[in-house]
Design a protein around this motif. Structure first.
Motif, PDB file in Angstrom:
ATOM      1  N   LEU A  27     -38.637  70.770  17.371  1.00  0.00           N
ATOM      2  CA  LEU A  27     -39.661  72.032  17.409  1.00  0.00           C
ATOM      3  C   LEU A  27     -40.890  71.679  18.104  1.00  0.00           C
ATOM      4  CD1 LEU A  27     -38.943  73.605  13.857  1.00  0.00           C
ATOM      5  CD2 LEU A  27     -37.722  74.184  16.288  1.00  0.00           C
ATOM      6  N   ALA A  28     -41.376  72.497  18.964  1.00  0.00           N
ATOM      7  CA  ALA A  28     -42.749  72.197  19.629  1.00  0.00           C
ATOM      8  C   ALA A  28     -43.757  73.315  18.841  1.00  0.00           C
ATOM      9  CB  ALA A  28     -42.659  72.262  21.204  1.00  0.00           C
ATOM     10  N   HIS A  29     -44.933  72.888  18.335  1.00  0.00           N
ATOM     11  CA  HIS A  29     -45.645  73.760  17.849  1.00  0.00           C
ATOM     12  C   HIS A  29     -47.084  73.557  18.723  1.00  0.00           C
ATOM     13  CE1 HIS A  29     -43.778  75.225  14.056  1.00  0.00           C
ATOM     14  NE2 HIS A  29     -43.034  74.198  14.344  1.00  0.00           N
ATOM     15  N   ARG A  30     -47.261  74.533  19.389  1.00  0.00           N
ATOM     16  CA  ARG A  30     -48.605  74.416  20.245  1.00  0.00           C
ATOM     17  C   ARG A  30     -49.772  74.882  19.577  1.00  0.00           C
ATOM     18  NH1 ARG A  30     -49.342  76.843  26.427  1.00  0.00           N
ATOM     19  NH2 ARG A  30     -51.569  76.151  26.617  1.00  0.00           N
ATOM     20  N   ILE A  31     -50.796  74.340  19.553  1.00  0.00           N
ATOM     21  CA  ILE A  31     -52.141  74.409  18.925  1.00  0.00           C
ATOM     22  C   ILE A  31     -53.365  74.374  19.904  1.00  0.00           C
ATOM     23  CG2 ILE A  31     -53.902  74.075  17.093  1.00  0.00           C
ATOM     24  CD1 ILE A  31     -51.574  72.800  15.470  1.00  0.00           C
ATOM     25  N   ARG A  32     -53.968  75.610  20.139  1.00  0.00           N
ATOM     26  CA  ARG A  32     -55.217  75.662  20.961  1.00  0.00           C
ATOM     27  C   ARG A  32     -56.368  75.278  20.236  1.00  0.00           C
ATOM     28  NH1 ARG A  32     -51.587  79.368  22.916  1.00  0.00           N
ATOM     29  NH2 ARG A  32     -51.198  79.334  25.281  1.00  0.00           N
ATOM     30  N   GLY A  33     -57.039  74.230  20.094  1.00  0.00           N
ATOM     31  CA  GLY A  33     -58.261  73.894  19.339  1.00  0.00           C
ATOM     32  C   GLY A  33     -59.477  74.313  20.048  1.00  0.00           C
ATOM     33  N   ALA A  34     -60.531  74.031  19.318  1.00  0.00           N
ATOM     34  CA  ALA A  34     -61.892  74.097  19.990  1.00  0.00           C
ATOM     35  C   ALA A  34     -62.163  73.245  21.236  1.00  0.00           C
ATOM     36  CB  ALA A  34     -63.031  74.227  18.964  1.00  0.00           C
ATOM     37  N   ARG A  35     -61.447  71.896  21.130  1.00  0.00           N
ATOM     38  CA  ARG A  35     -61.879  70.978  21.695  1.00  0.00           C
ATOM     39  C   ARG A  35     -60.422  70.675  22.672  1.00  0.00           C
ATOM     40  NH1 ARG A  35     -62.438  66.508  19.441  1.00  0.00           N
ATOM     41  NH2 ARG A  35     -61.893  67.069  17.498  1.00  0.00           N
ATOM     42  N   LEU A  36     -59.272  70.479  21.899  1.00  0.00           N
ATOM     43  CA  LEU A  36     -58.242  69.904  22.437  1.00  0.00           C
ATOM     44  C   LEU A  36     -57.046  70.923  22.377  1.00  0.00           C
ATOM     45  CD1 LEU A  36     -57.997  66.780  20.363  1.00  0.00           C
ATOM     46  CD2 LEU A  36     -58.875  67.073  22.540  1.00  0.00           C
ATOM     47  N   ASN A  37     -56.288  70.743  23.524  1.00  0.00           N
ATOM     48  CA  ASN A  37     -54.852  71.617  23.566  1.00  0.00           C
ATOM     49  C   ASN A  37     -53.890  70.681  22.910  1.00  0.00           C
ATOM     50  OD1 ASN A  37     -53.011  73.457  23.925  1.00  0.00           O
ATOM     51  ND2 ASN A  37     -53.325  73.780  26.326  1.00  0.00           N
ATOM     52  N   VAL A  38     -53.060  70.896  21.822  1.00  0.00           N
ATOM     53  CA  VAL A  38     -52.324  70.001  21.004  1.00  0.00           C
ATOM     54  C   VAL A  38     -50.933  70.407  21.054  1.00  0.00           C
ATOM     55  CG1 VAL A  38     -51.894  68.621  18.972  1.00  0.00           C
ATOM     56  CG2 VAL A  38     -54.105  68.881  19.912  1.00  0.00           C
ATOM     57  N   ILE A  39     -49.850  69.619  21.104  1.00  0.00           N
ATOM     58  CA  ILE A  39     -48.287  70.058  20.875  1.00  0.00           C
ATOM     59  C   ILE A  39     -48.075  69.067  19.904  1.00  0.00           C
ATOM     60  CG2 ILE A  39     -46.222  70.350  22.031  1.00  0.00           C
ATOM     61  CD1 ILE A  39     -47.691  70.574  24.716  1.00  0.00           C
ATOM     62  N   GLY A  40     -47.572  69.566  18.609  1.00  0.00           N
ATOM     63  CA  GLY A  40     -46.623  68.831  17.578  1.00  0.00           C
ATOM     64  C   GLY A  40     -45.301  69.035  17.866  1.00  0.00           C
ATOM     65  N   ALA A  41     -44.706  67.845  18.026  1.00  0.00           N
ATOM     66  CA  ALA A  41     -43.080  67.753  17.950  1.00  0.00           C
ATOM     67  C   ALA A  41     -42.538  67.500  16.714  1.00  0.00           C
ATOM     68  CB  ALA A  41     -42.792  66.503  19.004  1.00  0.00           C
TER      69      ALA A  41
END
Length: 349
Positions: A27-41
């Motif tokens: 599963l890919a969970h995308r999080i748009r943070g204040a500083r970073l664009n992160v994808i959790g696998a």
């Protein structure tokens, strides 16, 4: 694992990484943070191995790939690269530099009691209105709440005061009527490990307030939050409400050390419930001030026009006429920790 994208990564590069993760069965969970664009696998052991073999470190737009070492993947602070989640409930921000004051009766008893309390907490600057329509009770003979009539009264209180509603969901069978009224769904301490219920709340997408179980560790609380997060609902708040210890001088032991420790472990906002921990009105204010000063993101507290006549938990409920002075004191304590009451400009200390 966490895939941290470069600040210059394009949308096409992000989508390409997501497609590769999902192609490996994770599963890919995308999080748009204040500083970073992160994808959790996120996946089981075999899926994690498959993702690791993709060689994502060399993909266009990828800055770095890091393993999530904690068993709770989505709740981990690693997941956001250190950014803290802020939850917006109808314009009221919870988390970050905003402090939420959630107040109202333990249980909805009548129209008059509910409306009086709602007006009192609104006028004193409360962020959200709490109130129980369904109540878990130790005794099967105790008052269990007004049910759907209680929900209707909470709906009426919101219509008059504008305060978003926090109310408890106890049973999957009640999910539809509760979701129609609740702006934040509370999962009580006794249901913290009711995993089917947690999953349903996750699928609902509704903001959730998850209370720590009476004898639960912080790891168990975070794993319970993971059930909600895993279903795609990122709007989760944790609540410390006191745990059972050997001490008998008060109802529960409020674990204030849990607040800074949870801040080290998770990006989720942390709320404190001093009412249920204390079981005594005289202890609620000092515990609230301590919770605000130690860095909690909010307090959920019980208020009643006449606690001596309350059907449920009267001895721990603040008197409505005393709530304005209580709210001012808590606001000042929150300012010491760098937080302002949600919806208000910082007051002068």
């Amino acid at each position: 694992m966490v895939i941290v994208m470069k600040e210059t990564a394009t949308e096409e590069e992000v989508e390409a990484v997501i497609e590769q993760i999902e192609g490996a069965g994770a599963l890919a969970h995308r999080i748009r943070g204040a500083r970073l664009n992160v994808i959790g696998a996120i996946g089981d052991v075999e899926q994690d191995v498959s993702v690791q073999s993709l060689g994502l470190e060399g993909q266009p737009g990828v800055d770095r790939v890091m393993p999530i070492l904690k068993p709770y993947k989505l709740a981990s602070l690693q997941m956001t690269g250190g950014d803290r989640s802020v939850i917006d409930v109808e314009g009221r921000r919870i988390g970050g530099e905003s402090f939420a004051l959630i107040a109202g009766p333990c249980t909805v008893e009548s129209r008059d009691q509910t409306m009086q309390t709602a007006r009192a907490v609104r006028d004193a600057g409360a962020t959200l209105l709490r109130g129980g329509a369904y109540k878990p009770r130790t005794s099967p003979y105790a008052f269990q709440g007004l049910g759907q009539e209680g929900l209707r009264l909470l709906e009426e209180a919101k219509a008059e005061t504008g305060l978003p509603i926090v109310t408890e969901l106890m049973d999957i069978g009640d999910i539809e009527p509760v979701m129609e009224v609740a702006d934040v769904v509370q999962i009580g301490a006794r249901n913290m490990q009711n995993y089917p219920l947690l999953s349903e709340v996750g699928r609902s997408g509704k903001p959730a307030l998850l209370k720590r179980g009476l004898s639960s560790t912080l790891d168990e609380l975070l794993m319970a939050a993971e059930y909600i997060l895993k279903e795609g609902n990122s709007q989760v708040m944790l609540c410390e409400r006191g745990i059972r210890t050997f001490e008998s001088a008060y109802r529960f032991t409020l674990d204030l050390m849990a607040v800074p420790v949870l801040k080290e472990l998770t990006h989720l906002p942390v709320i404190v419930d001093p009412s249920h921990a204390a079981g005594r009105r005289d202890l609620v204010t000092p515990l609230s001030l301590a919770a605000a000063a130690v860095g909690a993101d909010g307090i959920i507290v019980e208020v009643h026009p006449n606690p001596d006549e309350a059907i449920c938990d009267g001895p721990q409920q603040l008197r409505a006429e005393e709530f304005p002075s209580y709210a001012r004191a808590v606001e000042q304590a929150a300012l010491l920790a760098g937080k302002a009451l949600a919806g208000r400009e910082p007051a002068l200390v």
